[in-house]
Design a protein around this motif. Structure first.
Motif, short mmCIF file in Angstrom:
data_model
loop_
_atom_site.label_atom_id
_atom_site.label_comp_id
_atom_site.label_asym_id
_atom_site.label_seq_id
_atom_site.Cartn_x
_atom_site.Cartn_y
_atom_site.Cartn_z
N LYS A 298 0.83 -1.20 0.00
CA LYS A 298 0.00 0.00 0.00
C LYS A 298 0.87 1.26 0.00
CE LYS A 298 -3.74 2.38 2.47
NZ LYS A 298 -4.64 2.36 3.64
N ASP A 342 -4.54 -8.39 -6.61
CA ASP A 342 -4.05 -7.97 -5.29
C ASP A 342 -3.72 -6.48 -5.29
OD1 ASP A 342 -4.31 -10.51 -4.29
OD2 ASP A 342 -2.22 -11.07 -4.68
N SER A 344 -4.94 -4.23 -7.35
CA SER A 344 -6.22 -3.53 -7.49
C SER A 344 -6.92 -3.40 -6.15
CB SER A 344 -7.11 -4.29 -8.48
OG SER A 344 -8.37 -3.69 -8.58
N ASN A 345 -6.93 -4.45 -5.36
CA ASN A 345 -7.57 -4.42 -4.04
C ASN A 345 -6.88 -3.43 -3.10
OD1 ASN A 345 -9.56 -6.29 -4.68
ND2 ASN A 345 -8.28 -8.04 -4.07
N GLU A 346 -5.55 -3.35 -3.19
CA GLU A 346 -4.82 -2.39 -2.36
C GLU A 346 -5.16 -0.95 -2.77
OE1 GLU A 346 -3.02 -2.75 0.25
OE2 GLU A 346 -2.64 -4.90 0.30
N LYS A 348 -7.89 0.14 -3.98
CA LYS A 348 -9.24 0.47 -3.55
C LYS A 348 -9.29 0.95 -2.10
CE LYS A 348 -11.53 -2.64 -6.83
NZ LYS A 348 -12.25 -3.91 -7.00
N HIS A 349 -8.22 0.68 -1.35
CA HIS A 349 -8.19 1.10 0.06
C HIS A 349 -7.38 2.39 0.27
CE1 HIS A 349 -9.42 -3.16 0.55
NE2 HIS A 349 -10.08 -2.67 1.59
N ILE A 350 -7.01 3.03 -0.83
CA ILE A 350 -6.30 4.31 -0.74
C ILE A 350 -7.28 5.44 -1.01
CG2 ILE A 350 -4.44 5.72 -1.70
CD1 ILE A 350 -3.00 3.13 -2.47
N LYS A 351 -7.32 6.40 -0.12
CA LYS A 351 -8.26 7.51 -0.26
C LYS A 351 -7.99 8.30 -1.54
CE LYS A 351 -9.15 8.37 4.66
NZ LYS A 351 -9.02 9.36 5.74
N LYS A 354 -10.02 6.04 -7.43
CA LYS A 354 -11.14 5.28 -7.98
C LYS A 354 -10.64 4.41 -9.11
CE LYS A 354 -14.70 8.78 -6.96
NZ LYS A 354 -15.73 9.67 -7.55
#
Length: 379
Positions: A298, A342, A344-346, A348-351, A354
């Motif tokens: 991340k 993996d 892509s999922n990380e 999605k958790h970054i402010k 999109k």
């Protein structure tokens, strides 16, 4: 130089400190010696002596200093305020040459880390592999020009017949249309130059986008993507690391002015634009190294996206951005050992990020908030 202020530092004085906010001035060493070091690539310590420039890059782009600079003996420096006030061609030329040396130095460090096989730092991949990679990624003109240039440069090589066969399956892109003076209109997909035969021009993007790529680890790696107002130095790099040789591809229909170095130096405004842009590119290369050397995926992504945003907003302060970099590009830039899902999922958790799951495109929804929130990651 007599009109500038002279400042003295004692041995062991810290002149600039890594992570601190930058000032709007820089120094040229008049007498003495200093050492530059950092905590993200500790192998690299560099000594600067009389005539060398220090503190320039961060002062231009208003980013924190990425290295600490310490006097190793009593030192005198000439203080130069605000580069925008400089109208001395010799000094601008000195600054430009210094910046390109620093850029190539940090890019070489980046590629040393990135390369799985260190031999690739000195030898390019097989021409058939390289051409096929570009061809398979939709950059037909790049593959075509590589093959064509290879045949001209190495007509006696054993593999030249295979290259000729590959060339038969590719077609050159339409040549640019002349508009006026040195300005041309280029079609999407046109290859300006390749990494086996660099250009010998400066390219000023009036409109459109140009991607800079190289083949490393048998993958197409994007170095950077340029848009309106950016200047591309198509000249051969000084250092002998083959990944520094790049391929430039027009990513959207573009209008580009083509000049040589002397014309650039004769134009103070263009020269200062190049200086600002090169400083940001150096910062970009440094941030890539910081991202690679960070353990957490991340954090790697936060830093690399920060570096891209700073490039994207250098000339256009856009509130939101749709990046031309795909998740695949980010993975190759950082050589992340994880699959695309993996990553892509990380993301999605970054402010303020999109994702478009259909084409893996990335949107920065608020560039200002992103920079404010994550600035401490890059110190």
């Amino acid at each position: 130089m007599e009109k500038y202020e002279t400042i003295k530092f004692n041995k062991s004085d810290l002149i600039f400190k890594s992570g601190e906010d930058s000032e709007d001035y820089f120094y040229i060493i008049k007498k003495g010696k200093v050492i530059s070091y950092n905590n993200f690539y500790e192998k690299y310590k560099y000594y600067n002596k009389e005539g060398n420039i220090i503190g320039l890059i961060s002062s231009i782009i208003n980013e924190p200093y990425f290295s600490t600079i310490e006097a190793v003996e009593d030192t005198e420096v000439i203080k130069i305020d605000n580069i925008l006030n400089i109208n001395n061609k010799d000094l601008i030329d000195k600054i430009c040459r210094y910046l390109y040396f620093i850029l190539e130095t940090w890019l070489s460090k980046y590629y040393i880390i990135l390369a799985k096989n260190k031999v690739d730092l000195y030898n390019k991949d097989d021409i058939l592999i390289m051409s096929n990679i570009y061809k398979n990624n939709g950059f037909i003109d790049a593959g075509y020009k590589m093959c064509n240039e290879y045949i001209k440069l190495f007509p006696e090589n054993k593999d030249v017949n295979k290259v000729k066969e590959l060339l038969k399956n590719m077609k050159a892109e339409e040549e640019p249309k002349h508009i006026e003076g040195n300005v041309y209109r280029f079609k999407k997909g046109y290859c300006l130059y390749t990494e086996i035969n660099t250009g010998n021009h400066i390219y000023i993007i009036k409109s459109g986008k140009v991607g800079i790529y190289s083949i490393l680890n048998s993958k197409q790696t994007v170095r950077i993507i340029y848009s309106d107002n950016y200047i591309i130095n198509g000249y051969k790099p000084t250092l002998e690391y083959t990944p520094l040789m790049t391929t430039a591809i027009v990513l959207s229909d573009a209008v580009i002015e083509i000049i040589d170095k002397e014309e650039l130096l004769d134009n103070f405004e263009l020269s200062k634009t190049l200086i600002k842009m090169t400083s940001m590119k150096i910062n970009n290369a440094v941030l890539k190294i910081k991202a690679i050397n960070t353990n957490d995926i991340k954090s790697k992504l936060i830093i690399i996206l920060y570096s891209i945003i700073k490039i994207e907003t250098l000339f256009n302060k856009k509130e939101s951005i749709y990046l031309d970099y795909k998740i695949y590009d980010i993975k190759n830039m950082l050589n992340i050992d994880a699959d695309l899902n993996d990553i892509s999922n990380e993301l999605k958790h970054i402010k303020h990020i999109k994702l478009n799951d259909t084409d893996n495109s990335i949107e920065i929804s608020n560039t200002i908030k992103y920079i404010e929130e994550y600035k401490n990651y890059i110190r």
